[in-house]
Design a protein around this motif. Structure first.
Motif, PDB file in Angstrom:
ATOM      1  N   VAL A 102     -18.423   3.744   9.259  1.00 37.28           N
ATOM      2  CA  VAL A 102     -18.500   2.501   8.484  1.00 37.28           C
ATOM      3  C   VAL A 102     -17.132   1.766   7.842  1.00 37.28           C
ATOM      4  N   LEU A 103     -15.921   2.366   8.023  1.00 36.74           N
ATOM      5  CA  LEU A 103     -14.913   1.615   7.858  1.00 36.74           C
ATOM      6  C   LEU A 103     -14.615   0.636   8.918  1.00 36.74           C
ATOM      7  N   LEU A 104     -14.835   1.160  10.383  1.00 35.98           N
ATOM      8  CA  LEU A 104     -14.463   0.257  11.610  1.00 35.98           C
ATOM      9  C   LEU A 104     -15.591  -0.634  11.775  1.00 35.98           C
ATOM     10  N   ALA A 105     -16.926  -0.388  11.446  1.00 33.04           N
ATOM     11  CA  ALA A 105     -18.116  -0.952  12.219  1.00 33.04           C
ATOM     12  C   ALA A 105     -19.004  -1.727  11.209  1.00 33.04           C
ATOM     13  N   TYR A 106     -18.750  -1.853  10.108  1.00 38.04           N
ATOM     14  CA  TYR A 106     -19.596  -2.446   9.191  1.00 38.04           C
ATOM     15  C   TYR A 106     -19.365  -3.835   8.495  1.00 38.04           C
ATOM     16  N   PHE A 159     -23.917  -3.482  -1.558  1.00 32.15           N
ATOM     17  CA  PHE A 159     -23.837  -3.128  -0.076  1.00 32.15           C
ATOM     18  C   PHE A 159     -24.982  -4.150   0.714  1.00 32.15           C
ATOM     19  N   ILE A 160     -24.262  -4.702   1.832  1.00 30.43           N
ATOM     20  CA  ILE A 160     -25.045  -5.675   2.636  1.00 30.43           C
ATOM     21  C   ILE A 160     -25.297  -5.026   3.943  1.00 30.43           C
ATOM     22  N   ASP A 161     -26.683  -4.897   4.351  1.00 31.45           N
ATOM     23  CA  ASP A 161     -27.027  -4.008   5.557  1.00 31.45           C
ATOM     24  C   ASP A 161     -27.334  -5.080   6.609  1.00 31.45           C
ATOM     25  N   HIS A 162     -26.603  -5.119   7.709  1.00 25.69           N
ATOM     26  CA  HIS A 162     -26.970  -5.871   8.848  1.00 25.69           C
ATOM     27  C   HIS A 162     -26.750  -7.342   8.305  1.00 25.69           C
ATOM     28  N   GLY A 163     -25.601  -7.640   7.885  1.00 25.83           N
ATOM     29  CA  GLY A 163     -25.100  -8.706   7.196  1.00 25.83           C
ATOM     30  C   GLY A 163     -25.015 -10.184   7.748  1.00 25.83           C
ATOM     31  N   MET A 164     -25.257 -10.348   8.991  1.00 29.70           N
ATOM     32  CA  MET A 164     -25.391 -11.661   9.549  1.00 29.70           C
ATOM     33  C   MET A 164     -26.177 -12.636   8.867  1.00 29.70           C
ATOM     34  N   ALA A 165     -25.275 -13.891   8.555  1.00 33.84           N
ATOM     35  CA  ALA A 165     -26.007 -14.992   7.898  1.00 33.84           C
ATOM     36  C   ALA A 165     -26.428 -14.883   6.493  1.00 33.84           C
ATOM     37  N   VAL A 166     -25.763 -13.985   5.791  1.00 29.70           N
ATOM     38  CA  VAL A 166     -25.873 -13.695   4.151  1.00 29.70           C
ATOM     39  C   VAL A 166     -25.049 -14.977   3.722  1.00 29.70           C
ATOM     40  N   LYS A 199     -18.728   5.330   0.496  1.00 33.83           N
ATOM     41  CA  LYS A 199     -19.917   6.389   0.074  1.00 33.83           C
ATOM     42  C   LYS A 199     -21.260   5.538  -0.166  1.00 33.83           C
ATOM     43  N   THR A 200     -21.221   4.390  -0.663  1.00 35.19           N
ATOM     44  CA  THR A 200     -22.244   3.506  -1.014  1.00 35.19           C
ATOM     45  C   THR A 200     -22.912   3.115   0.315  1.00 35.19           C
ATOM     46  N   ALA A 201     -22.342   2.697   1.465  1.00 34.86           N
ATOM     47  CA  ALA A 201     -22.900   2.545   2.627  1.00 34.86           C
ATOM     48  C   ALA A 201     -23.534   3.786   3.239  1.00 34.86           C
ATOM     49  N   LEU A 202     -22.859   5.019   3.126  1.00 32.68           N
ATOM     50  CA  LEU A 202     -23.371   6.183   3.652  1.00 32.68           C
ATOM     51  C   LEU A 202     -24.785   6.517   2.943  1.00 32.68           C
ATOM     52  N   LEU A 203     -24.798   6.194   1.705  1.00 31.54           N
ATOM     53  CA  LEU A 203     -25.955   6.325   0.889  1.00 31.54           C
ATOM     54  C   LEU A 203     -27.139   5.622   1.065  1.00 31.54           C
ATOM     55  N   ARG A 204     -26.952   4.350   1.490  1.00 31.57           N
ATOM     56  CA  ARG A 204     -27.863   3.026   1.389  1.00 31.57           C
ATOM     57  C   ARG A 204     -28.305   2.810   3.031  1.00 31.57           C
ATOM     58  N   ASP A 205     -27.562   3.295   3.925  1.00 34.02           N
ATOM     59  CA  ASP A 205     -27.769   3.122   5.344  1.00 34.02           C
ATOM     60  C   ASP A 205     -27.982   4.427   5.924  1.00 34.02           C
TER      61      ASP A 205
END
Length: 165
Positions: free
Chosen positions: A25-29, A79-86, A10-16
């Motif tokens: 979100v479950l499969l691709a985030y 929530f981490i959006d576009h997380g690469m290199a965090v 739900k957080t991902a759906l709200l934030r992105d």
């Protein structure tokens, strides 16, 4: 456990705004996957299984491109959006409702033992490429701009636009 997973989705759906449904979100985030893997690694870490925790977190980093030390403490609705290199260091403490964009570092400034990574209070957003370094506190409700370098405490509800060294 399933309530927490649902809360994360739900957080991902709200934030992105690009997130269309929970299945996507479950499969691709990767940010969600890194968070779930961190919870497992953190459990192992806090129960004295340091090496398995580190190995599991390294495996997660390889899969997601997001490095979260198993000793880091992370609150709810993170929530981490576009997380690469965090990168999130060992003694980092992150509150509830925090959002990070890609390439954020929550790191240390030295080799001392003890608390050496930042504390991020609730409702903070940290922009892409930002570096938050040292045993500092980012106050509740702060917004840190992309590519900012923060090495000192920031008061609650502050918007940080400039490099601070």
């Amino acid at each position: 456990m399933f309530k927490r997973i649902n809360e994360d989705l739900k957080t991902a759906l709200l934030r992105d705004p690009a997130a269309r449904n929970k299945l996507e979100v479950l499969l691709a985030y990767p940010g969600i996957h890194a968070l779930w893997n961190h919870r497992i690694a953190h459990f192992l870490w806090t129960h004295g299984l340091k090496l398995p925790a580190r190995l599991f977190s390294e495996w997660s980093r390889t899969l997601t491109g997001i490095e979260i030390h198993p000793g880091a403490t992370i609150g709810r609705r993170f929530f981490i959006d576009h997380g690469m290199a965090v990168v999130i260091g060992e003694t980092t403490v992150i509150g509830d409702d925090v959002m990070l964009y890609h390439d954020v570092t929550l790191g240390s400034r030295g080799f001392a033992q003890g608390k050496r990574h930042p504390t991020i209070k609730d409702n903070v957003i940290i922009g892409a490429g930002a570096r938050v370094l040292g045993d500092i506190t980012i106050g509740e409700g702060c917004r840190i701009a992309a590519n900012a370098v923060v090495t000192e405490n920031i008061a609650a509800k502050t918007v940080e636009f400039f490099y601070q060294i």
